[in-house]
Scaffold this motif. Structure first.
Motif, mmCIF file in Angstrom:
data_model
loop_
_atom_site.group_PDB
_atom_site.id
_atom_site.type_symbol
_atom_site.label_atom_id
_atom_site.label_comp_id
_atom_site.label_asym_id
_atom_site.label_seq_id
_atom_site.Cartn_x
_atom_site.Cartn_y
_atom_site.Cartn_z
ATOM 1 N N ASN A 258 46.649 -79.433 -29.847
ATOM 2 C CA ASN A 258 47.898 -79.265 -29.098
ATOM 3 C C ASN A 258 47.873 -77.929 -28.355
ATOM 4 O O ASN A 258 47.710 -76.869 -28.978
ATOM 5 N N GLY B 188 54.912 -85.994 -24.426
ATOM 6 C CA GLY B 188 55.110 -86.046 -25.866
ATOM 7 C C GLY B 188 55.350 -87.467 -26.366
ATOM 8 O O GLY B 188 55.112 -88.450 -25.665
ATOM 9 N N SER C 228 58.453 -83.427 -22.762
ATOM 10 C CA SER C 228 57.511 -82.359 -23.073
ATOM 11 C C SER C 228 56.946 -82.520 -24.479
ATOM 12 O O SER C 228 57.438 -83.308 -25.287
ATOM 13 N N HIS C 229 55.905 -81.762 -24.777
ATOM 14 C CA HIS C 229 55.337 -81.738 -26.121
ATOM 15 C C HIS C 229 56.229 -80.908 -27.050
ATOM 16 O O HIS C 229 57.164 -80.235 -26.611
ATOM 17 N N VAL C 230 55.883 -80.916 -28.326
ATOM 18 C CA VAL C 230 56.796 -80.386 -29.334
ATOM 19 C C VAL C 230 57.094 -78.897 -29.159
ATOM 20 O O VAL C 230 58.256 -78.485 -29.241
#
Length: 328
Positions: free
Chosen positions: A170, A73, A183-185
């Motif tokens: 995403n 992220g 990490s991603h959102v």
């Protein structure tokens, strides 16, 4: 895919590579005569040119699916920019070139929607590539992914191979990274709201203003779309692209604000407290929505809705959390 096809999936332990492998294994169980080839990162370092060359020359796959990448992220991209650009460039150069050198005439490379400029018209069309300045927070990663597209285009032009690129929005789903910082959102929110709900916290703070809008695609949809594009006859694929525009967007075609996403996750995890924004944290690009009309015209659309996907991903997360607790 034709009978007896040897398919190497680079990155099969990652979220997307794992989903693609599951679908290929289902095809094998259904009677398709395909052989899947995998290696863990411990067995094969994709940034090592000699190791990749030796592997490709030994296995000689017919098809290569390049799903391996260093990902993360905003925090991870800001903290490790050198790692992101170096690792991804090396992986792409080694896998794509050695696939060609070993005789693989077909390859599918997975990229990212961050290849498009920060101030690009929405939704983002494939021909927006290289028309403006990239988002600074993930520029090194984006440059590496653009290089991967151009590698595929260049090998097609010079050598007449059939190397394709798909650019997902995403992604989320089973196998995602739920690390609190890297990490991603969406997985980050799932973990944060789960922990808040379990502890009885009265408030969850999310990064930024909550106004940026993001599009999300379930990893199982991405795997299905990837194999759909890979299976397209060469003339049909070529008719939908151009020599210098060989990548295809993959997305759901709709987006939500980060605030709306947080509210969905809160409802899924059972969190009933306050949701507030930390405006001192970066928002990143204000909107990132893919134009997926080209893929839709070919006959593929996403099938898993966001709320359904979040629920399934949370259930998977809970199973992993329980397994980790049992093994602790």
């Amino acid at each position: 895919m034709s009978d007896g096809t040897k398919i190497y999936i680079a990155g099969h332990r990652g979220m997307v590579g794992g989903a693609i492998l599951r679908q290929l294994e289902a095809r094998k169980a259904g009677g398709e005569a395909i052989e899947t080839i995998t290696r863990t990162s411990a067995d094969l370092n994709l940034t090592d040119q000699t190791a990749v060359r030796d592997f490709m020359q030994t296995e000689r796959p017919d098809v290569v699916i390049l799903a391996a990448a260093r990902v993360g992220g905003i925090h991870a991209n800001n903290t490790y920019p050198a790692d992101f650009i170096y690792d991804n460039l090396m992986i792409e150069c080694n896998v794509i070139h050695q696939a060609f050198a070993s005789g693989a005439t077909r390859l599918l490379q997975l990229g990212s929607s961050c290849i498009y400029p920060r101030a690009v018209p929405q939704p983002m069309r494939e021909d927006a590539l290289l028309t403006g300045v990239l988002e600074p927070t993930n520029e090194p990663y984006a440059v590496a992914k653009i290089a991967g597209i151009k590698l595929c285009e260049s090998y097609n032009r010079q050598h007449g191979v059939d190397y394709r690129s798909v650019m997902p929005t995403n992604l989320y789903g089973p196998g995602d990274n739920f690390h609190p910082e890297n990490s991603h959102v969406l997985p980050a929110l799932i973990r944060r709201f789960h922990e808040a709900a379990q502890s009885g916290a009265e408030e969850v703070v999310i990064w930024g203003s909550g106004k940026p809008r993001r599009e999300f695609l379930h990893v199982d949809d991405m795997a299905e779309a990837s194999l759909f594009v890979l299976d397209l006859p060469k003339d049909i694929y070529a008719a939908s692209t151009q020599p210098m525009l060989s990548h295809i967007n993959v997305g759901s075609g709709s987006d939500v604000s980060i605030r709306e996403l947080a509210e969905m996750v809160a409802a899924t995890t059972g969190f009933t407290g306050r949701i507030t924004q930390d405006a001192s944290k970066p928002d990143g690009t204000m909107r990132k929505l893919m134009d997926v009309s080209r893929l839709a015209d070919m006959g593929w659309r996403a099938g898993i809705g966001l709320e359904q996907g979040i629920q399934g991903t949370y259930e998977w997360f809970l199973k992993q959390d329980a397994a980790n607790l049992r093994s602790a």
